[in-house]
Design an enzyme around this catalytic site. Sequence first.
Site, PDB file in Angstrom:
ATOM      1  N   LYS A 183       0.838  -1.201   0.000  1.00 11.19           N
ATOM      2  CA  LYS A 183       0.000   0.000   0.000  1.00 11.19           C
ATOM      3  C   LYS A 183       0.876   1.254   0.000  1.00 11.19           C
ATOM      4  O   LYS A 183       2.004   1.220   0.488  1.00 11.19           O
ATOM      5  CB  LYS A 183      -0.863   0.027   1.270  1.00 11.19           C
ATOM      6  CG  LYS A 183      -2.007  -0.958   1.290  1.00 11.19           C
ATOM      7  CD  LYS A 183      -2.804  -0.833   2.584  1.00 11.19           C
ATOM      8  CE  LYS A 183      -3.926  -1.845   2.653  1.00 11.19           C
ATOM      9  NZ  LYS A 183      -4.984  -1.639   1.656  1.00 11.19           N
ATOM     10  N   ARG A 220     -10.361 -11.508   2.090  1.00 15.14           N
ATOM     11  CA  ARG A 220     -11.208 -12.572   1.541  1.00 15.14           C
ATOM     12  C   ARG A 220     -10.527 -13.937   1.637  1.00 15.14           C
ATOM     13  O   ARG A 220     -11.194 -14.966   1.748  1.00 15.14           O
ATOM     14  CB  ARG A 220     -11.600 -12.214   0.101  1.00 15.14           C
ATOM     15  CG  ARG A 220     -10.444 -12.048  -0.840  1.00 15.14           C
ATOM     16  CD  ARG A 220     -10.780 -11.201  -2.069  1.00 15.14           C
ATOM     17  NE  ARG A 220     -10.893  -9.783  -1.761  1.00 15.14           N
ATOM     18  CZ  ARG A 220     -11.232  -8.844  -2.648  1.00 15.14           C
ATOM     19  NH1 ARG A 220     -11.481  -9.174  -3.901  1.00 15.14           N
ATOM     20  NH2 ARG A 220     -11.309  -7.585  -2.299  1.00 15.14           N
TER      21      ARG A 220
HETATM   22  N1  BES Z   1      -7.995  -3.716   4.371  1.00 13.07           N
HETATM   23  C1  BES Z   1      -8.189  -3.332   3.042  1.00 13.07           C
HETATM   24  C2  BES Z   1      -9.487  -2.572   2.804  1.00 13.07           C
HETATM   25  C3  BES Z   1      -9.626  -1.238   3.480  1.00 13.07           C
HETATM   26  C4  BES Z   1      -9.421  -0.082   2.774  1.00 13.07           C
HETATM   27  C5  BES Z   1     -10.035  -1.158   4.793  1.00 13.07           C
HETATM   28  C6  BES Z   1      -9.586   1.140   3.378  1.00 13.07           C
HETATM   29  C7  BES Z   1     -10.191   0.076   5.386  1.00 13.07           C
HETATM   30  C8  BES Z   1      -9.972   1.211   4.668  1.00 13.07           C
HETATM   31  C9  BES Z   1      -8.225  -4.561   2.144  1.00 13.07           C
HETATM   32  O1  BES Z   1      -7.478  -5.630   2.563  1.00 13.07           O
HETATM   33  C10 BES Z   1      -7.696  -4.127   0.819  1.00 13.07           C
HETATM   34  O2  BES Z   1      -6.594  -3.707   0.768  1.00 13.07           O
HETATM   35  N2  BES Z   1      -8.522  -4.234  -0.204  1.00 13.07           N
HETATM   36  C11 BES Z   1      -8.136  -3.814  -1.504  1.00 13.07           C
HETATM   37  C12 BES Z   1      -8.746  -4.782  -2.484  1.00 13.07           C
HETATM   38  C13 BES Z   1      -8.219  -4.629  -3.879  1.00 13.07           C
HETATM   39  C14 BES Z   1      -6.770  -5.028  -3.954  1.00 13.07           C
HETATM   40  C15 BES Z   1      -9.050  -5.494  -4.791  1.00 13.07           C
HETATM   41  C16 BES Z   1      -8.654  -2.400  -1.747  1.00 13.07           C
HETATM   42  O3  BES Z   1      -9.739  -2.071  -1.291  1.00 13.07           O
HETATM   43  O4  BES Z   1      -7.930  -1.636  -2.370  1.00 13.07           O
HETATM   44 ZN    ZN Z   2      -5.447  -5.489   1.940  1.00 17.66          ZN
END
Ligand code: BES
Ligand code: ZN
Length: 497
Positions: free
Chosen positions: A277, A351
Amino acid sequence: MQITFETKPYPTLETEALVTYIFEGDDPIQARVADIDRAAGGLLKKLATSGELTGKTLEFTLLHAPAGLKAERLLLIGAGKRDQFNVATLRKIAGAAARSLKAKSVKNFAFLANGGLSPEDTAQAIAEGLIAGDFETDKYKTDKKADKRIDSVAMVGFSDSEKPAAEKGLTRGQIIADSQNFTRDLVNEPSNKLTPRVLAEKAEAMAKEAGLAVDILDEKRIADLKMGALLSVAQGSVEPPRVIVVTYTPAKAKSDAPVIGLVGKAVTFDTGGISIKPADGMEKMKYDMAGGATMLGVMRALAALKPNVKVIGVVPATENMPGGKAQKPGDIQTAMSGKTIEVLNTDAEGRLILADAITYAKQLGATHLVDAATLTGAIVVALANINVGVFGSADQSWTDKLLASARATGEKMWQLPMDDEYREFIKGSFADIQNIGTGKGGGSITGAWFIREFAGDTPWIHLDIAGTAWNDDAKPWLAKGPTGVSLRTLVHLVSTF
Ligand code: BES
Ligand code: ZN
Ligand code: ZN
């Protein structure tokens, strides 16, 4: 915070503040507030006529040394229109009262019920609002002078005949809000203080204290169960994963009764893994365990409320880290169910861990599933930080039951579509399924579809709480930080059996 009932007439109460609420309308000075107004020589009516006192939702009017009352202050809070008044508004009023008064170093006050709801709902909503509003996220601040808390609140305004129902509501509200704060405490912990092992220890301590059965699966048992999806996320971290299983069994469960499985994502820190990230805002990913913390809070509440249905909480806990052993985009993993998964993005890890936890919950006997997870950033795009995203399987009656509980408790939730077309987005090229969708858009739905593949025919609901589990700014009724959202809905849902 101590909350007690006070039967003395409220004008004679010697307290730092008397708090009550008024309704918006032609004349906001109604019911008990009309009595106060008479004692105060018509001061409130005068304020209403001048337009200063309207009863608009969360309008604050603070009067010092009010005539006719022994209280040092009178705080009137707007409740909005009477026909739109509900438990959510009353909860906010009570929370906002607690927060504003403690900011003025008030330690003890009285809260006067002024009608609008049943005695039971009134007492429950006031208790929930006060206790949740009093919670602060200042655990790691060393300046204890800033540590402001309310010591005690006297509830007034219930007649003798209303008292038993109000007492029931108070007890229920205390249990629920204490459990919500238990969840918020966990979510607030930074990842250096709350690793998967520490979360498991805290869950075990809670379960033992509450009288719940608990089983903590360590990395060896997780491997023996072939939870390949969970292990694929955990392998990048030096901290081993845990699966926390907490079970509530009612004293007299019917043999054909459902068994509810509550599954919560607990990524104690989500760096994204190799699909790392951006640095900006990454610190917030300590709250990526909010789904798991919510389910633990629900279990804690159920232990005290003793509903008639068996509930199994399953919380997969891990870090998501990059590292020499971390999984890489393109890796293919085999989940506990036997399904193969192509991991196209290591940041879509929630997931993966839910897949195995759901398979395990079913193996333990769950007939109805709900999962809660901070799953996608896309849910913030769809619903902002207002509504929880709700996704269901073919059994709409199960989803409707949850939505009814959300409405009853005043938690905002909104169902999103799960058409078969979306399922195509996660069809795998090199494995059975892939962990992100091909093409653009619908990110929250494809995430939900991925989890649904593992729920199979078992009625299942997914709650995406990524947008709602954390308040970026303090609200008048709630501190900045973890909200504990969806706990109340789930407690209500389980209590309807
Ligand atoms: N933990 C994150 C989602 C999240 C984003 C929680 C903002 C709280 C605030 C999750 O694991 C994630 O990173 N999801 C990705 C999915 C994508 C790679 C398909 C996302 O939302 O960018
Ligand atoms: Zn994630
Ligand atoms: Zn995550």
